[in-house]
Scaffold this motif. Sequence first.
Motif, short mmCIF file in Angstrom:
data_model
loop_
_atom_site.label_atom_id
_atom_site.label_comp_id
_atom_site.label_asym_id
_atom_site.label_seq_id
_atom_site.Cartn_x
_atom_site.Cartn_y
_atom_site.Cartn_z
N LYS A 8 11.65 10.16 5.93
CA LYS A 8 12.45 9.19 5.19
C LYS A 8 13.33 8.40 6.16
CE LYS A 8 11.26 10.16 0.87
NZ LYS A 8 10.78 9.16 -0.11
N PHE A 9 14.00 7.40 5.64
CA PHE A 9 14.96 6.60 6.40
C PHE A 9 16.08 6.22 5.43
CE2 PHE A 9 11.80 3.72 4.63
CZ PHE A 9 12.54 2.67 4.11
N ILE A 39 9.51 1.95 11.27
CA ILE A 39 9.99 2.49 9.99
C ILE A 39 8.81 2.85 9.10
CG2 ILE A 39 11.13 1.86 7.82
CD1 ILE A 39 13.21 2.45 9.84
N LEU A 40 7.83 1.96 9.01
CA LEU A 40 6.67 2.20 8.16
C LEU A 40 5.80 3.33 8.71
CD1 LEU A 40 5.68 -1.47 7.22
CD2 LEU A 40 7.09 0.15 5.93
N ASP A 41 5.69 3.41 10.04
CA ASP A 41 4.94 4.52 10.65
C ASP A 41 5.58 5.86 10.29
OD1 ASP A 41 3.21 2.74 11.85
OD2 ASP A 41 4.11 2.87 13.84
N ALA A 42 6.91 5.92 10.44
CA ALA A 42 7.63 7.16 10.14
C ALA A 42 7.50 7.51 8.66
CB ALA A 42 9.11 7.02 10.53
N ARG A 96 0.83 -1.21 0.00
CA ARG A 96 0.00 0.00 0.00
C ARG A 96 0.87 1.26 0.00
NH1 ARG A 96 -1.69 3.12 4.09
NH2 ARG A 96 -1.15 1.60 5.71
N LEU A 97 1.93 1.26 0.80
CA LEU A 97 2.76 2.46 0.93
C LEU A 97 3.64 2.72 -0.30
CD1 LEU A 97 3.96 2.24 4.66
CD2 LEU A 97 2.30 3.83 3.69
N LEU A 115 17.62 10.67 11.65
CA LEU A 115 17.22 9.78 10.56
C LEU A 115 17.23 8.33 11.04
CD1 LEU A 115 16.57 10.14 7.49
CD2 LEU A 115 18.98 9.61 7.05
N ARG A 116 16.19 7.61 10.69
CA ARG A 116 16.10 6.20 11.08
C ARG A 116 16.83 5.33 10.07
NH1 ARG A 116 12.07 5.17 14.97
NH2 ARG A 116 10.83 7.02 15.46
#
Length: 401
Positions: free
Chosen positions: A87-88, A78-81, A54-55, A233-234
């Motif tokens: 970004k990561f 990670i997906l939440d952010a 979806r993302l 940054l993640r």
Amino acid sequence: MEKVEDQNPQQEEDQVVNPWEVSAKDGGKIDYDKLIDKFGCQRLDQSFVDRVQRLTSRPPHVFLRRGVFFAHRDFNDILDAYERGQKFYLYTGRGPSSEALHLGHLIPFMFTKYLQDAFKVPLVIQLTDDEKCMWKNLSVEESQRLARENAKDIIACGFDISKTFIFSDFDYVGGAFYKNMVKVAKCVTYNKVVGIFGFTGEDHIGKLSFPPVQAVPSFPSSFPHLFSGKDDLRCLIPCAIDQDPYFRMTRDVAPRIGYHKPALIESLFFPALQGETGKMSASDPNSAIYVTDSAKDIKYKVNKHAFTGGQETIEKHRQYGANLEVDIPIKYLNFFLEDDAELEHIKKEYGAGRMLTGEVKKRLIEVLTEIVERHRRARAAVTDEMVDAFMAVRPLPNMFD
């Protein structure tokens, strides 16, 4: 609190999984459920696969939808952010201990390439030539040479040079990177590193000093030429699950020195041709398909060495069908045959005895030959100048475009 203490590996265990050894008692299969429980990571379920689709608005990679990457740490964060518009960056690596890579070595890079393209994020790739110099008793010069050779295979996977920085530890460690190494080293006691990695009194001190080197690419400040001013940054690390001990240590330390814990997405081991009993042996060239193998080599190895679940005779096979749980050609097709409908058809027909082992092996040979020949053509096009460009310390101005 991060689960970081391991049982002493000198004690009797059903299975041993660490960055240097993967084995199960009496040559059995790795129990991944037990491994998840022991390491304290989480299963990657269908909800993650659906969410990634979806993302990113693209089909999930075959490794994701078939559970090759099966476990994670904080992938949801990670997906939440990302969903919030943050970004990561990606971080993965390779320990250059051999000139020729096998297909199992390519799996994390094939998946990382998909993640880079799907999320449009930068990537750092660490070549731990220092580690292999210490563990494999290679000279510094030979370790560095192998690092460049392996870099060519990595580049051949198709990474975007405008979003990718490849570095060798021997060349890059210093400055901000080394400062972070010292910060990590001060936070990890001798007892803790022995508990996690199982070092003994016979191991040289270089081995004890290495874990911070693999830890700190998880922190953006280790790359000031890329991420200056982006210390928040993640980082997401795609890797095989045997690398988890390094990052359990890293995740324990990260909040104490002001960084996010790195997130991980972790894969199963790619089985040897002879059976699913851990990782392949570099000392046995017939245990794996190498990217340097010819079509003739691949055909010979699959036909001669691939362990199957087929029956002893055609009559018995027609009656009872194949045992798909132990069949290596089916397991390899699960990794590399893109067409889900074709794979399910093969499993159904083979499991029912209507398809013979030779037919399944023939299809596998076709799939593997295409992959290896495509990779070989791509690698032949990688020049020393391209390696220099990927490894040059330079900004990546379009890394989040």
